[in-house]
Write an enzyme that holds these catalytic residues in place. Sequence first.
Site, PDB file in Angstrom:
ATOM      1  CG  ASP A 181      -8.905   0.525   1.890  1.00  0.00           C
ATOM      2  OD1 ASP A 181      -7.767   0.089   1.677  1.00  0.00           O
ATOM      3  OD2 ASP A 181      -9.450   1.387   1.174  1.00  0.00           O
ATOM      4  CB  CYS A 233      -2.306  -0.734  -0.889  1.00  0.00           C
ATOM      5  SG  CYS A 233      -1.843  -0.190   0.757  1.00  0.00           S
TER       6      CYS A 233
END
Length: 419
Positions: free
Chosen positions: A351, A377
Amino acid sequence: MLELAVTQMGAGGDGIAPLPDGGSAFVSFTLPGERVAARVMGKDRAVLEGVLAASPDRVEPPCRHFTLCGGCALQHWADAPYAEWKRGRLAEALSRAGYADPDVAPMMATPRAVRQRADLGLERLTDGRVEIGFHERGATHLVPMRECHVMLPALVALLPALQDALRGLNALKRLGSAVINWLDTGADILLRTDAPLTMADRKMLAEFAARAGIPRIAWAGKGAPAEVAAQIKPVRHMLSGVPVSPPPGAFLQASAEGEAAIIAAVLAGLPKKMSPRARIADLYAGIGTLSFPLAANHVVHAYEGDPAAAEALRLAVNAAQASRVQPARRDLVRQPLLPAELKNFATVVLDPPFAGAAEQVAQIARSTLPHLIYVSCSPAALGRDAAVLRGAGFQLVSAAPVDQFLWSPHLESVVVFAR
């Protein structure tokens, strides 16, 4: 002024229209299929002057600040085509990485008025008042926050009182910022200012915290670590049933709903046959958002480079006696896990920050790791990293887009790779 035909939507949420000279221009607040009047500004931008023929997908924006506030770019687009465009951004990133016709799940949408984290600008005006708001699109000017259809109502309701209190803050000379996390214990505020705090500032902030029921207000100067300026009670946030005391300004998922969607996609992406003794590496673990749910059935080695976040995770693990989570502080840019270390894990959950994880992905590509769950993201960074993974033999298993940032071009996704 020119009459332009908008043919497609750009990655930043602006319509793209061909120009008479053969080039093209980005035109904010337009939609594919529209004819608009616009003034060309610079090489590749045009300012919308009017919509001559509107798309059937155009809707009335709900917020009075739309087109001025830089927080939202797409409030004028109907839900279904907006969602499909965002889903298409993930599909395009994977296609460019070499995964032809990727099977991308429908986008998981988050509702309005649920964002629990906001990074707001502060500006002292010439009359001494302080404005709070998001910056204008492409500018440094602030749009004074009077309403917001994205943030939690309780967070928005706090802003007028905070604005009034900051008028007396000596540490704010011209510009600053306020990061507000809405924890289970309430608002947690980190102020960044352009001058040091005075003793009078600390007294004022303590009085405001007590008056407004704010558990903690922290402060940081330019390039300095955050320090607590006022605290009236402990701060706490529950992550999958584990209480955590986040550091000031800690990274949280944008909303509880988005966090739940990401966790569900990560858990669904685990290898189908994993023994309870199988080990998982959670890279860029933060304060444990993914580590704790993963540890329900497996041992998780949680690596985080930020000192404050790593310490908060360690303390939470110790207090909860969560022995299945084994935290470690490690800068994964300077010291990524090497192939010899990666061979000990059944899967890695990665992540990374917005820029991606080029250093760590290079080591994963060289390793024998059989399975990877990438939480992204940034579709652009994901595309770059996914191309490296494809070159190392990883196949695409699943891809789930999550709309954490409503009405913006930003997109989160959970993508599973295996070889």
